[in-house]
Design an enzyme around this catalytic site. Sequence first.
Site, mmCIF file in Angstrom:
data_model
loop_
_atom_site.group_PDB
_atom_site.id
_atom_site.type_symbol
_atom_site.label_atom_id
_atom_site.label_comp_id
_atom_site.label_asym_id
_atom_site.label_seq_id
_atom_site.Cartn_x
_atom_site.Cartn_y
_atom_site.Cartn_z
ATOM 1 N N SER A 140 12.922 2.033 19.927
ATOM 2 C CA SER A 140 13.398 0.841 20.639
ATOM 3 C C SER A 140 12.501 -0.359 20.358
ATOM 4 C CB SER A 140 13.394 1.113 22.144
ATOM 5 O OG SER A 140 13.678 -0.070 22.863
ATOM 6 N N TYR A 153 8.706 3.782 29.227
ATOM 7 C CA TYR A 153 9.643 3.761 28.090
ATOM 8 C C TYR A 153 8.957 3.194 26.835
ATOM 9 C CZ TYR A 153 14.190 2.830 25.790
ATOM 10 O OH TYR A 153 15.272 2.792 24.928
#
Length: 242
Positions: A140, A153
Amino acid sequence: MKCALVTGGSRGIGKAICIKMAAMSYYVLVNYKSNETEANDTLSRIRENGGDGELIQFDVSSKEQIQDVLGKWIAANPDRYIEVLVNNAGIKDDGLMLWMKDEQWDNVINTSLGGFFYVTRMVLSGMLLKKYGRIVNVVSLSGLKGLPGQTNYSAAKAGVIGATKALAQEVGRKGVTVNAVAPGFIKTDMTEGLDEKEMSVLVPVRRFGLPEEVASAVGFLASPEAGYITAQVLSVNGGLYS
Ligand code: NAP
Protein backbone atom coordinates in the site's frame (compact mmCIF):
# COMPACT_ATOMS: atom_id res chain seq x y z
CA MET A 1 -0.81 -28.36 -13.74
CA LYS A 2 0.34 -24.82 -13.04
CA CYS A 3 -1.52 -23.01 -10.29
CA ALA A 4 -1.77 -19.48 -8.97
CA LEU A 5 -2.66 -19.01 -5.31
CA VAL A 6 -4.32 -15.69 -4.50
CA THR A 7 -4.95 -14.91 -0.84
CA GLY A 8 -8.07 -12.86 -0.15
CA GLY A 9 -9.54 -13.81 -3.52
CA SER A 10 -13.18 -13.51 -2.53
CA ARG A 11 -13.56 -9.75 -2.80
CA GLY A 12 -12.12 -6.51 -4.18
CA ILE A 13 -8.60 -6.50 -5.58
CA GLY A 14 -8.10 -10.22 -4.89
CA LYS A 15 -11.19 -11.14 -6.92
CA ALA A 16 -9.89 -9.16 -9.90
CA ILE A 17 -6.47 -10.80 -9.53
CA CYS A 18 -8.04 -14.27 -9.53
CA ILE A 19 -9.87 -13.48 -12.76
CA LYS A 20 -6.65 -12.11 -14.27
CA MET A 21 -4.68 -15.22 -13.28
CA ALA A 22 -7.34 -17.43 -14.90
CA ALA A 23 -7.10 -15.33 -18.07
CA MET A 24 -3.35 -16.07 -17.97
CA SER A 25 -4.26 -19.80 -18.07
CA TYR A 26 -3.58 -20.57 -14.44
CA TYR A 27 -5.67 -22.96 -12.37
CA VAL A 28 -6.58 -20.56 -9.58
CA LEU A 29 -6.61 -21.36 -5.88
CA VAL A 30 -9.04 -18.80 -4.49
CA ASN A 31 -8.30 -18.25 -0.82
CA TYR A 32 -10.73 -16.49 1.49
CA LYS A 33 -11.32 -16.14 5.20
CA SER A 34 -15.08 -16.24 5.73
CA ASN A 35 -17.10 -14.91 2.77
CA GLU A 36 -17.87 -18.17 0.98
CA THR A 37 -20.60 -16.58 -1.16
CA GLU A 38 -18.19 -14.06 -2.67
CA ALA A 39 -15.46 -16.71 -3.01
CA ASN A 40 -17.91 -18.86 -4.98
CA ASP A 41 -18.76 -15.82 -7.11
CA THR A 42 -15.05 -15.45 -7.94
CA LEU A 43 -14.89 -19.10 -8.97
CA SER A 44 -18.05 -18.78 -11.08
CA ARG A 45 -16.60 -15.78 -12.89
CA ILE A 46 -13.38 -17.69 -13.55
CA ARG A 47 -15.38 -20.59 -15.01
CA GLU A 48 -17.65 -18.31 -17.07
CA ASN A 49 -14.50 -17.03 -18.77
CA GLY A 50 -13.35 -20.57 -19.58
CA GLY A 51 -10.91 -20.94 -16.69
CA ASP A 52 -10.87 -23.23 -13.68
CA GLY A 53 -9.83 -23.30 -10.06
CA GLU A 54 -10.99 -24.19 -6.57
CA LEU A 55 -11.66 -22.55 -3.23
CA ILE A 56 -9.16 -22.93 -0.41
CA GLN A 57 -10.37 -21.50 2.87
CA PHE A 58 -7.93 -20.51 5.58
CA ASP A 59 -7.13 -17.49 7.72
CA VAL A 60 -3.74 -16.12 6.64
CA SER A 61 -3.18 -14.76 10.15
CA SER A 62 -3.22 -18.32 11.53
CA LYS A 63 -0.04 -20.31 10.95
CA GLU A 64 -1.88 -23.41 12.19
CA GLN A 65 -4.59 -23.05 9.51
CA ILE A 66 -2.00 -22.38 6.81
CA GLN A 67 -0.12 -25.51 7.83
CA ASP A 68 -3.28 -27.54 8.13
CA VAL A 69 -5.12 -26.47 4.96
CA LEU A 70 -2.45 -25.26 2.52
CA GLY A 71 0.13 -27.77 3.76
CA LYS A 72 -2.32 -30.61 3.23
CA TRP A 73 -3.34 -29.31 -0.21
CA ILE A 74 0.30 -29.23 -1.35
CA ALA A 75 0.95 -32.73 0.01
CA ALA A 76 -2.21 -34.10 -1.63
CA ASN A 77 -1.49 -32.52 -5.04
CA PRO A 78 2.07 -33.46 -6.03
CA ASP A 79 1.19 -33.01 -9.73
CA ARG A 80 0.02 -29.43 -9.18
CA TYR A 81 2.59 -26.74 -8.67
CA ILE A 82 1.98 -23.25 -7.34
CA GLU A 83 3.94 -21.17 -9.83
CA VAL A 84 2.41 -17.82 -8.87
CA LEU A 85 1.65 -16.64 -5.34
CA VAL A 86 -0.16 -13.36 -4.79
CA ASN A 87 -0.19 -12.31 -1.14
CA ASN A 88 -3.19 -10.00 -1.30
CA ALA A 89 -5.22 -10.66 1.87
CA GLY A 90 -5.19 -7.65 4.15
CA ILE A 91 -7.31 -5.71 6.61
CA LYS A 92 -7.21 -2.28 8.13
CA ASP A 93 -8.29 -1.27 11.60
CA ASP A 94 -7.44 2.40 11.92
CA GLY A 95 -6.99 4.53 15.00
CA LEU A 96 -4.53 6.94 16.50
CA MET A 97 -1.67 5.08 18.14
CA LEU A 98 -2.36 6.57 21.55
CA TRP A 99 -5.70 4.76 21.63
CA MET A 100 -4.84 1.72 19.56
CA LYS A 101 -5.75 -1.56 21.22
CA ASP A 102 -3.44 -4.59 21.28
CA GLU A 103 -5.87 -6.51 19.05
CA GLN A 104 -5.88 -3.74 16.42
CA TRP A 105 -2.09 -3.93 16.21
CA ASP A 106 -1.90 -7.73 16.33
CA ASN A 107 -4.69 -8.43 13.82
CA VAL A 108 -3.39 -6.07 11.16
CA ILE A 109 0.26 -7.13 11.55
CA ASN A 110 -0.59 -10.85 11.69
CA THR A 111 -2.78 -10.67 8.57
CA SER A 112 -0.47 -8.76 6.21
CA LEU A 113 3.00 -9.47 7.55
CA GLY A 114 2.41 -12.82 9.27
CA GLY A 115 0.30 -14.00 6.34
CA PHE A 116 3.06 -13.08 3.90
CA PHE A 117 5.64 -15.02 5.92
CA TYR A 118 3.77 -18.23 6.64
CA VAL A 119 2.06 -18.60 3.25
CA THR A 120 5.18 -17.74 1.24
CA ARG A 121 7.42 -20.07 3.23
CA MET A 122 5.02 -22.90 2.52
CA VAL A 123 4.99 -22.49 -1.28
CA LEU A 124 8.60 -21.36 -1.74
CA SER A 125 10.21 -24.81 -1.70
CA GLY A 126 8.08 -25.90 -4.69
CA MET A 127 9.15 -22.84 -6.69
CA LEU A 128 12.82 -23.37 -5.82
CA LEU A 129 12.64 -27.04 -6.86
CA LYS A 130 11.10 -26.05 -10.22
CA LYS A 131 13.54 -23.15 -10.55
CA TYR A 132 10.70 -20.82 -11.49
CA GLY A 133 8.24 -18.77 -9.52
CA ARG A 134 6.51 -15.43 -9.23
CA ILE A 135 5.60 -13.87 -5.90
CA VAL A 136 3.65 -10.62 -5.88
CA ASN A 137 2.76 -8.91 -2.61
CA VAL A 138 -0.06 -6.39 -2.46
CA VAL A 139 1.15 -3.62 -0.17
CA SER A 140 0.00 0.00 0.00
CA LEU A 141 0.89 3.64 -0.39
CA SER A 142 0.49 3.64 3.40
CA GLY A 143 3.51 1.35 3.72
CA LEU A 144 5.63 3.64 1.56
CA LYS A 145 4.59 6.98 2.97
CA GLY A 146 3.13 6.21 6.39
CA LEU A 147 -0.36 7.55 7.08
CA PRO A 148 -1.65 8.99 10.36
CA GLY A 149 -4.21 6.72 12.00
CA GLN A 150 -2.56 3.70 10.41
CA THR A 151 0.57 2.94 12.43
CA ASN A 152 -0.46 -0.74 12.43
CA TYR A 153 -1.31 -0.87 8.70
CA SER A 154 1.68 1.26 7.61
CA ALA A 155 4.01 -0.92 9.70
CA ALA A 156 2.54 -4.14 8.29
CA LYS A 157 2.83 -2.99 4.68
CA ALA A 158 6.30 -1.46 5.17
CA GLY A 159 7.33 -4.77 6.71
CA VAL A 160 6.14 -6.66 3.64
CA ILE A 161 8.03 -4.21 1.40
CA GLY A 162 11.27 -4.90 3.33
CA ALA A 163 10.65 -8.64 3.19
CA THR A 164 9.95 -8.43 -0.57
CA LYS A 165 13.34 -6.85 -1.18
CA ALA A 166 15.15 -9.28 1.12
CA LEU A 167 13.52 -12.44 -0.25
CA ALA A 168 14.10 -11.30 -3.84
CA GLN A 169 17.83 -11.35 -3.15
CA GLU A 170 17.64 -14.81 -1.56
CA VAL A 171 15.84 -16.51 -4.45
CA GLY A 172 16.70 -14.53 -7.61
CA ARG A 173 19.31 -17.04 -8.81
CA LYS A 174 16.68 -19.78 -8.61
CA GLY A 175 14.38 -18.13 -11.15
CA VAL A 176 11.97 -16.80 -8.55
CA THR A 177 11.06 -13.11 -8.61
CA VAL A 178 9.52 -11.25 -5.67
CA ASN A 179 7.83 -7.91 -6.20
CA ALA A 180 5.18 -5.73 -4.62
CA VAL A 181 2.32 -3.66 -5.95
CA ALA A 182 1.34 -0.61 -3.91
CA PRO A 183 -2.21 0.60 -4.60
CA GLY A 184 -3.47 4.05 -3.66
CA PHE A 185 -7.25 4.51 -3.36
CA ILE A 186 -9.01 1.59 -5.05
CA LYS A 187 -12.80 1.13 -5.15
CA THR A 188 -13.43 -1.87 -2.89
CA ASP A 189 -15.17 -2.64 0.40
CA MET A 190 -12.03 -1.38 2.16
CA THR A 191 -12.53 2.17 0.87
CA GLU A 192 -16.34 2.14 1.02
CA GLY A 193 -16.53 4.72 3.81
CA LEU A 194 -14.33 7.25 2.00
CA ASP A 195 -15.81 10.18 0.08
CA GLU A 196 -14.46 9.55 -3.42
CA LYS A 197 -15.36 13.00 -4.73
CA GLU A 198 -13.57 14.75 -1.88
CA MET A 199 -10.52 12.46 -1.79
CA SER A 200 -10.07 12.38 -5.58
CA VAL A 201 -8.93 16.01 -5.47
CA LEU A 202 -5.69 14.64 -3.98
CA VAL A 203 -5.17 12.24 -6.88
CA PRO A 204 -3.56 13.62 -10.08
CA VAL A 205 -5.83 11.48 -12.29
CA ARG A 206 -8.83 12.70 -10.20
CA ARG A 207 -10.49 9.39 -9.46
CA PHE A 208 -10.16 6.19 -7.42
CA GLY A 209 -8.65 3.19 -9.17
CA LEU A 210 -10.43 -0.02 -10.11
CA PRO A 211 -9.46 -3.47 -8.79
CA GLU A 212 -8.84 -4.53 -12.41
CA GLU A 213 -6.19 -1.81 -12.74
CA VAL A 214 -4.27 -3.30 -9.82
CA ALA A 215 -4.78 -6.79 -11.25
CA SER A 216 -3.17 -5.71 -14.55
CA ALA A 217 -0.01 -4.66 -12.73
CA VAL A 218 0.02 -7.91 -10.73
CA GLY A 219 -0.50 -9.87 -13.96
CA PHE A 220 2.50 -8.19 -15.56
CA LEU A 221 4.79 -8.89 -12.60
CA ALA A 222 3.50 -12.49 -12.51
CA SER A 223 4.22 -13.04 -16.21
CA PRO A 224 7.33 -14.67 -17.72
CA GLU A 225 8.03 -11.31 -19.45
CA ALA A 226 8.80 -9.72 -16.08
CA GLY A 227 11.67 -12.13 -15.36
CA TYR A 228 14.29 -9.39 -15.07
CA ILE A 229 12.22 -7.35 -12.62
CA THR A 230 12.58 -8.27 -8.96
CA ALA A 231 12.71 -6.56 -5.54
CA GLN A 232 10.54 -3.72 -6.89
CA VAL A 233 7.50 -1.88 -5.63
CA LEU A 234 5.15 -0.79 -8.41
CA SER A 235 2.72 1.94 -7.36
CA VAL A 236 -0.80 1.87 -8.82
CA ASN A 237 -2.10 5.08 -7.35
CA GLY A 238 -3.05 7.56 -10.07
CA GLY A 239 0.06 9.61 -9.29
CA LEU A 240 -0.72 10.09 -5.60
CA TYR A 241 2.58 10.18 -3.76
CA SER A 242 2.19 12.51 -0.80
P1 NAP B 1 -11.38 -6.02 0.68
O1 NAP B 1 -12.30 -5.62 -0.42
O2 NAP B 1 -11.71 -5.68 2.09
O3 NAP B 1 -11.13 -7.60 0.56
C1 NAP B 1 -10.27 -8.21 1.48
C2 NAP B 1 -10.04 -9.63 1.05
O4 NAP B 1 -9.06 -10.20 1.94
C3 NAP B 1 -11.27 -10.50 1.15
O5 NAP B 1 -11.23 -11.45 0.11
C4 NAP B 1 -11.11 -11.17 2.51
O6 NAP B 1 -11.75 -12.43 2.63
C5 NAP B 1 -9.62 -11.36 2.54
N1 NAP B 1 -9.08 -11.51 3.89
C6 NAP B 1 -9.09 -10.60 4.90
N2 NAP B 1 -8.49 -11.12 5.99
C7 NAP B 1 -8.12 -12.38 5.65
C8 NAP B 1 -7.49 -13.43 6.34
N3 NAP B 1 -7.09 -13.28 7.62
N4 NAP B 1 -7.28 -14.60 5.71
C9 NAP B 1 -7.66 -14.76 4.41
N5 NAP B 1 -8.26 -13.81 3.70
C10 NAP B 1 -8.49 -12.63 4.32
O7 NAP B 1 -9.92 -5.41 0.46
P2 NAP B 1 -9.21 -4.86 -0.85
O8 NAP B 1 -9.43 -3.42 -0.91
O9 NAP B 1 -9.52 -5.72 -2.01
O10 NAP B 1 -7.68 -5.07 -0.42
C11 NAP B 1 -6.88 -6.11 -0.94
C12 NAP B 1 -5.43 -5.80 -0.58
O11 NAP B 1 -5.07 -4.55 -1.14
C13 NAP B 1 -5.18 -5.67 0.91
O12 NAP B 1 -3.92 -6.21 1.25
C14 NAP B 1 -5.16 -4.16 1.14
O13 NAP B 1 -4.41 -3.81 2.26
C15 NAP B 1 -4.54 -3.70 -0.15
N6 NAP B 1 -4.83 -2.30 -0.48
C16 NAP B 1 -6.09 -1.88 -0.77
C17 NAP B 1 -6.31 -0.55 -1.09
C18 NAP B 1 -7.67 -0.01 -1.46
O14 NAP B 1 -7.79 1.21 -1.67
N7 NAP B 1 -8.71 -0.81 -1.54
C19 NAP B 1 -5.24 0.35 -1.11
C20 NAP B 1 -3.98 -0.11 -0.81
C21 NAP B 1 -3.77 -1.44 -0.52
P3 NAP B 1 -13.31 -12.56 3.11
O15 NAP B 1 -14.14 -12.10 1.92
O16 NAP B 1 -13.48 -14.00 3.40
O17 NAP B 1 -13.47 -11.66 4.28
